[in-house]
Design a protein around this motif. Sequence first.
Motif, PDB file in Angstrom:
ATOM      1  N   ARG A   1       0.858  -1.182   0.000  1.00 50.73           N
ATOM      2  CA  ARG A   1       0.000   0.000   0.000  1.00 50.73           C
ATOM      3  C   ARG A   1       0.892   1.228   0.000  1.00 50.73           C
ATOM      4  NH1 ARG A   1      -3.361  -2.935  -1.537  1.00 50.73           N
ATOM      5  NH2 ARG A   1      -5.108  -3.725  -0.359  1.00 50.73           N
ATOM      6  N   GLN A   2       0.656   2.112  -0.966  1.00 46.82           N
ATOM      7  CA  GLN A   2       1.417   3.347  -1.030  1.00 46.82           C
ATOM      8  C   GLN A   2       0.481   4.481  -0.640  1.00 46.82           C
ATOM      9  OE1 GLN A   2       3.781   3.587  -4.466  1.00 46.82           O
ATOM     10  NE2 GLN A   2       4.779   5.473  -3.853  1.00 46.82           N
ATOM     11  N   THR A   3       0.869   5.248   0.359  1.00 41.59           N
ATOM     12  CA  THR A   3       0.023   6.324   0.873  1.00 41.59           C
ATOM     13  C   THR A   3       0.855   7.571   1.137  1.00 41.59           C
ATOM     14  OG1 THR A   3       0.337   5.719   3.183  1.00 41.59           O
ATOM     15  CG2 THR A   3      -1.485   4.673   2.042  1.00 41.59           C
ATOM     16  N   LYS A   4       0.157   8.662   1.355  1.00 40.67           N
ATOM     17  CA  LYS A   4       0.784   9.916   1.782  1.00 40.67           C
ATOM     18  C   LYS A   4       0.167  10.302   3.113  1.00 40.67           C
ATOM     19  CE  LYS A   4       1.689  11.591  -2.842  1.00 40.67           C
ATOM     20  NZ  LYS A   4       1.520  12.670  -3.807  1.00 40.67           N
ATOM     21  N   THR A   5       0.984  10.881   3.969  1.00 40.73           N
ATOM     22  CA  THR A   5       0.490  11.329   5.269  1.00 40.73           C
ATOM     23  C   THR A   5       0.933  12.770   5.497  1.00 40.73           C
ATOM     24  OG1 THR A   5       2.444  10.718   6.553  1.00 40.73           O
ATOM     25  CG2 THR A   5       0.800   8.987   6.190  1.00 40.73           C
TER      26      THR A   5
ATOM     27  N   GLY B   1       6.519  13.152   0.805  1.00 37.28           N
ATOM     28  CA  GLY B   1       6.393  12.174  -0.273  1.00 37.28           C
ATOM     29  C   GLY B   1       5.431  11.063   0.087  1.00 37.28           C
ATOM     30  N   SER B   2       5.529   9.975  -0.657  1.00 37.11           N
ATOM     31  CA  SER B   2       4.651   8.835  -0.399  1.00 37.11           C
ATOM     32  C   SER B   2       5.418   7.756   0.355  1.00 37.11           C
ATOM     33  CB  SER B   2       4.081   8.281  -1.704  1.00 37.11           C
ATOM     34  OG  SER B   2       5.125   7.842  -2.534  1.00 37.11           O
ATOM     35  N   ASN B   3       4.679   6.930   1.069  1.00 38.25           N
ATOM     36  CA  ASN B   3       5.260   5.859   1.867  1.00 38.25           C
ATOM     37  C   ASN B   3       4.719   4.528   1.387  1.00 38.25           C
ATOM     38  OD1 ASN B   3       6.530   7.537   4.093  1.00 38.25           O
ATOM     39  ND2 ASN B   3       4.430   8.275   4.102  1.00 38.25           N
TER      40      ASN B   3
END
Length: 80
Positions: free
Chosen positions: A63-67, A72-74
């Motif tokens: 799962r690629q997400t941003k917080t 950037g994305s994690n």
Amino acid sequence: MKQLLRGVGIVLGLCFVSAVQALPTPTGKVILTVTGNILNTNTAEGTAEFDRKMLVDLGMVDRQTKTPWSEGSNLYQGLI
């Protein structure tokens, strides 16, 4: 941090899997033992033991997400 997230994913995955089906007995070397107030166990001591094959068979997801707390994305990897 990535290893910690994988560990959390494994534990959460085990919770969901154990609620759905009976837990088989490991055939290989036990690499994870879950203790505590759990419903499905596979030992006489009331624990849930897992070998590598049992964990791999649970399946992995990415799962690629941003917080708002990181740039950037994690990418998070773990069990279904």
